[in-house]
Design a protein around this motif. Structure first.
Motif, mmCIF file in Angstrom:
data_model
loop_
_atom_site.group_PDB
_atom_site.id
_atom_site.type_symbol
_atom_site.label_atom_id
_atom_site.label_comp_id
_atom_site.label_asym_id
_atom_site.label_seq_id
_atom_site.Cartn_x
_atom_site.Cartn_y
_atom_site.Cartn_z
ATOM 1 N N THR A 1 0.884 -1.386 -0.027
ATOM 2 C CA THR A 1 -0.078 0.065 -0.014
ATOM 3 C C THR A 1 0.939 1.324 0.061
ATOM 4 O O THR A 1 0.453 2.227 -0.816
ATOM 5 C CB THR A 1 -0.714 -0.128 1.268
ATOM 6 O OG1 THR A 1 -1.747 -1.278 1.342
ATOM 7 C CG2 THR A 1 -1.767 1.150 1.323
ATOM 8 N N ALA A 2 1.757 1.086 0.722
ATOM 9 C CA ALA A 2 2.794 2.603 0.873
ATOM 10 C C ALA A 2 3.585 2.527 -0.623
ATOM 11 O O ALA A 2 3.789 3.776 -0.850
ATOM 12 C CB ALA A 2 3.741 2.423 2.175
ATOM 13 N N ILE A 3 4.015 1.320 -0.964
ATOM 14 C CA ILE A 3 4.861 1.580 -2.170
ATOM 15 C C ILE A 3 3.799 2.184 -3.388
ATOM 16 O O ILE A 3 4.087 2.892 -4.113
ATOM 17 C CB ILE A 3 5.486 0.300 -2.879
ATOM 18 C CG1 ILE A 3 6.353 0.109 -1.652
ATOM 19 C CG2 ILE A 3 5.674 0.334 -4.013
ATOM 20 C CD1 ILE A 3 6.768 -1.590 -1.855
ATOM 21 N N PHE A 4 2.654 1.600 -3.481
ATOM 22 C CA PHE A 4 1.571 2.003 -4.325
ATOM 23 C C PHE A 4 1.303 3.560 -4.485
ATOM 24 O O PHE A 4 0.976 4.195 -5.198
ATOM 25 C CB PHE A 4 0.354 1.399 -4.316
ATOM 26 C CG PHE A 4 0.329 0.044 -5.124
ATOM 27 C CD1 PHE A 4 1.648 -0.675 -5.678
ATOM 28 C CD2 PHE A 4 -0.735 -0.785 -5.237
ATOM 29 C CE1 PHE A 4 1.522 -1.935 -6.147
ATOM 30 C CE2 PHE A 4 -0.664 -2.058 -5.819
ATOM 31 C CZ PHE A 4 0.362 -2.670 -6.162
ATOM 32 N N ASN A 5 1.294 4.140 -2.853
ATOM 33 C CA ASN A 5 0.892 5.308 -2.719
ATOM 34 C C ASN A 5 1.938 6.278 -3.208
ATOM 35 O O ASN A 5 1.830 7.423 -3.707
ATOM 36 C CB ASN A 5 0.583 5.783 -1.140
ATOM 37 C CG ASN A 5 -0.888 5.237 -1.076
ATOM 38 O OD1 ASN A 5 -1.696 5.203 -1.914
ATOM 39 N ND2 ASN A 5 -1.200 4.763 0.044
ATOM 40 N N SER A 6 3.429 5.807 -3.185
ATOM 41 C CA SER A 6 4.402 6.621 -3.323
ATOM 42 C C SER A 6 4.923 6.705 -4.644
ATOM 43 O O SER A 6 5.812 7.658 -5.086
ATOM 44 C CB SER A 6 5.442 6.618 -2.345
ATOM 45 O OG SER A 6 5.849 5.156 -2.418
ATOM 46 N N TYR A 7 4.404 5.610 -5.389
ATOM 47 C CA TYR A 7 4.993 5.381 -6.664
ATOM 48 C C TYR A 7 4.429 6.290 -7.660
ATOM 49 O O TYR A 7 3.231 6.698 -7.426
ATOM 50 C CB TYR A 7 4.855 4.091 -7.216
ATOM 51 C CG TYR A 7 5.356 3.713 -8.685
ATOM 52 C CD1 TYR A 7 6.789 3.655 -8.886
ATOM 53 C CD2 TYR A 7 4.514 3.112 -9.561
ATOM 54 C CE1 TYR A 7 7.318 3.488 -9.959
ATOM 55 C CE2 TYR A 7 5.009 2.738 -10.774
ATOM 56 C CZ TYR A 7 6.597 2.716 -10.985
ATOM 57 O OH TYR A 7 7.209 2.513 -12.192
ATOM 58 N N THR A 8 4.860 6.814 -8.986
ATOM 59 C CA THR A 8 4.523 7.865 -9.709
ATOM 60 C C THR A 8 3.549 7.171 -11.072
ATOM 61 O O THR A 8 3.150 8.025 -11.611
ATOM 62 C CB THR A 8 5.423 8.831 -10.365
ATOM 63 O OG1 THR A 8 6.316 7.998 -11.053
ATOM 64 C CG2 THR A 8 6.010 9.599 -9.239
ATOM 65 N N TRP A 9 3.764 5.957 -11.261
ATOM 66 C CA TRP A 9 2.996 5.468 -12.146
ATOM 67 C C TRP A 9 3.036 5.745 -13.736
ATOM 68 O O TRP A 9 2.122 6.428 -14.249
ATOM 69 C CB TRP A 9 1.392 5.177 -11.853
ATOM 70 C CG TRP A 9 1.186 4.338 -10.497
ATOM 71 C CD1 TRP A 9 0.940 4.907 -9.273
ATOM 72 C CD2 TRP A 9 1.461 2.962 -10.442
ATOM 73 N NE1 TRP A 9 0.797 3.946 -8.332
ATOM 74 C CE2 TRP A 9 1.279 2.704 -8.861
ATOM 75 C CE3 TRP A 9 1.740 2.156 -11.311
ATOM 76 C CZ2 TRP A 9 1.221 1.256 -8.465
ATOM 77 C CZ3 TRP A 9 1.479 0.680 -10.652
ATOM 78 C CH2 TRP A 9 1.406 0.350 -9.346
ATOM 79 N N PRO A 10 4.149 5.980 -14.342
ATOM 80 C CA PRO A 10 4.430 6.471 -15.577
ATOM 81 C C PRO A 10 3.506 5.981 -16.778
ATOM 82 O O PRO A 10 3.307 6.495 -17.729
ATOM 83 C CB PRO A 10 5.670 6.539 -15.811
ATOM 84 C CG PRO A 10 6.188 5.577 -14.813
ATOM 85 C CD PRO A 10 5.355 5.451 -13.703
#
Length: 458
Positions: A352-361
């Motif tokens: 959850t933390a990784i998904f929230n901080s990743y920018t999803w290019p």
């Protein structure tokens, strides 16, 4: 036996792939260089090509263009390091079936290969009107295959779709790769008075000038070398329906002229013919480029821009849809469970933390792929752990630090990602700002403004 061609210069990795895919019943061939791979593909006519992005004599994007000449029209899966994720997304816009990150997971590769082998190419230049039933079925399944979202951005997007769909206006859809521009186009068609007609999608980014003219307007026998029979173009194929031109900004000037005439006069002329053919189609276009910049630079006709831009729809990037993110995540989780015969119930705190901080290019497309991969790798648990995520993704997500902002501030995270990209490009261009601007596909003025905005020492 189904043939697979592996174009990869790491010979040890090639041997591993040959052994693994051979055990799965495939006939595997290999090439270590781009020029050798294209020649081999023409010779053996494979069903599938596994293509490395970084080859000694070319990039995967360059090879993709050359592979368009292969008669068997193979599916292509790009193999890439996680740092090349933006390039992988671009490759899919050029016609790649999908991408897989290294190190390759065997279960993920097996699933992807099986999926590619079953897939029917949507770019077949000889598609006939008998495809209407299939196209209609795809449109009927839009609600099953996509989720709307509940944010203000989603409400605005669908309000615009509902507003313009019943009209016959030309629509220009803007948005980054992977945001769902084709979904918007299909939704417009399905809600229009042309919904009983065909929806024909053309990826302009994958077409050379000659191929684009033939693909859009058709050709007569003998029009060029290899034109052994008459061919109707996609304008004729979409008669009474909707023609969707994706990456319209990549069309050459000559094709733009012909497209403008088709839109203004509602007639086309096949390549090599003097006969005008009347057409009745609605045009919906899409791009992830700044067409106004291309107009100013003389690369896109201003009159054509205004003709295709009777109504503009902006599809927001995933990072801008904070209120929708977990709606999309749950939607992809449920679909992946159904497709992969899993019973995964959710994600642990680290994920959850990784998904929230990743920018999803790669936007929604990347989110879907990451979730499918993670659920595939979750064998003995009902909760996805960070061990099922690509290690490079965890490193990337953890590296974003936006000064003075919350780690959950998606807008700030996107700005930080843009800053890092500009710095990296400047370094690659040895701080030649004109070259850096070209690499970033922006003009020099915009680059200077961003350098100032992000306080970059350049």
């Amino acid at each position: 036996m189904k043939k697979i061609l592996v174009i990869e210069d790491d010979l040890t990795f090639v041997k591993t792939l040959e052994a693994y895919l051979g055990k799965l019943g495939y006939e595997v061939y290999a090439a270590s260089r781009a020029i050798e791979g294209v020649a081999k593909a023409k010779e053996i006519k494979p069903r599938l090509i596994l293509l490395d992005y970084r080859l000694p004599d070319a990039t995967g994007l360059e090879v993709l263009v050359d592979l368009k000449q292969v008669e068997s029209n193979p599916q292509v899966i790009l193999m890439t390091g996680f740092s090349d994720i933006r390039t992988a997304v671009k490759a899919m816009k050029l016609g790649a079936f999908d991408y897989i990150t290294k190190p390759v997971n065997p279960d993920e590769l097996k699933l992807l290969v099986e999926k590619a082998m079953k897939a029917t190419s949507t770019n077949d230049a000889t598609a006939k009107s008998s495809d209407t039933k299939s196209a209609t079925k795809k449109i009927a399944n839009l609600d099953r295959d996509f989720v709307r979202g509940k944010s203000i951005q989603s409400d605005t997007l669908h309000q615009h779709i509902d507003l313009v769909a019943p009209t016959d206006m030309s629509v220009l859809i803007l948005g980054e790769s992977g945001t769902g521009k084709e979904y918007v186009a299909r939704r417009i068609h399905s809600q229009s008075k042309r919904s009983k007609g065909r929806f024909v999608a053309v990826d302009c980014g994958a077409l050379s000038e000659e191929l684009a003219i033939s693909e859009l307007f058709g050709h007569v026998k003998g029009a060029f070398t290899g034109a052994h029979a008459n061919k109707e173009g996609q304008f004729v194929a979409a008669e009474g329906g909707t023609l969707f031109l994706d990456e319209v900004g990549n069309l050459s000037y000559e094709v733009q002229v012909k497209l403008l005439r088709a839109l203004q006069e509602r007639i086309i002329q096949p390549l090599g013919s003097n006969t005008d053919i009347p057409v009745d189609v609605r045009i919906v276009t899409a791009t992830n480029e700044n067409l106004l910049n291309q107009v100013r630079d003389g690369n896109f006709r201003e009159d054509l821009y205004h003709r295709i831009n009777e109504f503009k729809i902006q599809v927001p990037a995933l990072i801008e849809r904070k209120d929708d993110f977990w709606t999309f995540t749950e939607f992809f989780r449920k679909h992946a469970n159904a497709d992969l015969n899993r019973e995964v119930e959710g994600f642990d705190e680290d994920v959850t933390a990784i998904f929230n901080s990743y920018t999803w290019p790669g936007n929604l497309r990347e989110l879907r792929n990451v979730i499918r991969r993670a659920i595939l790798l979750t064998h003995d648990s009902t909760i996805v752990s960070s061990n099922s995520l690509p290690p490079e993704m965890k490193e990337t997500a953890g590296s974003y630090t936006v000064h003075g902002s919350s780690p959950y501030d998606l807008k700030a995270q996107k700005q930080n990602s843009e800053r890092e990209m500009i710095i990296k490009t400047l370094e690659e261009a040895r701080y030649n700002k004109s070259k850096a601007a070209r690499l970033l596909n922006i003009d020099r003025k915009t680059l200077y403004l961003k350098i100032s905005k992000y306080d970059i020492d350049a």
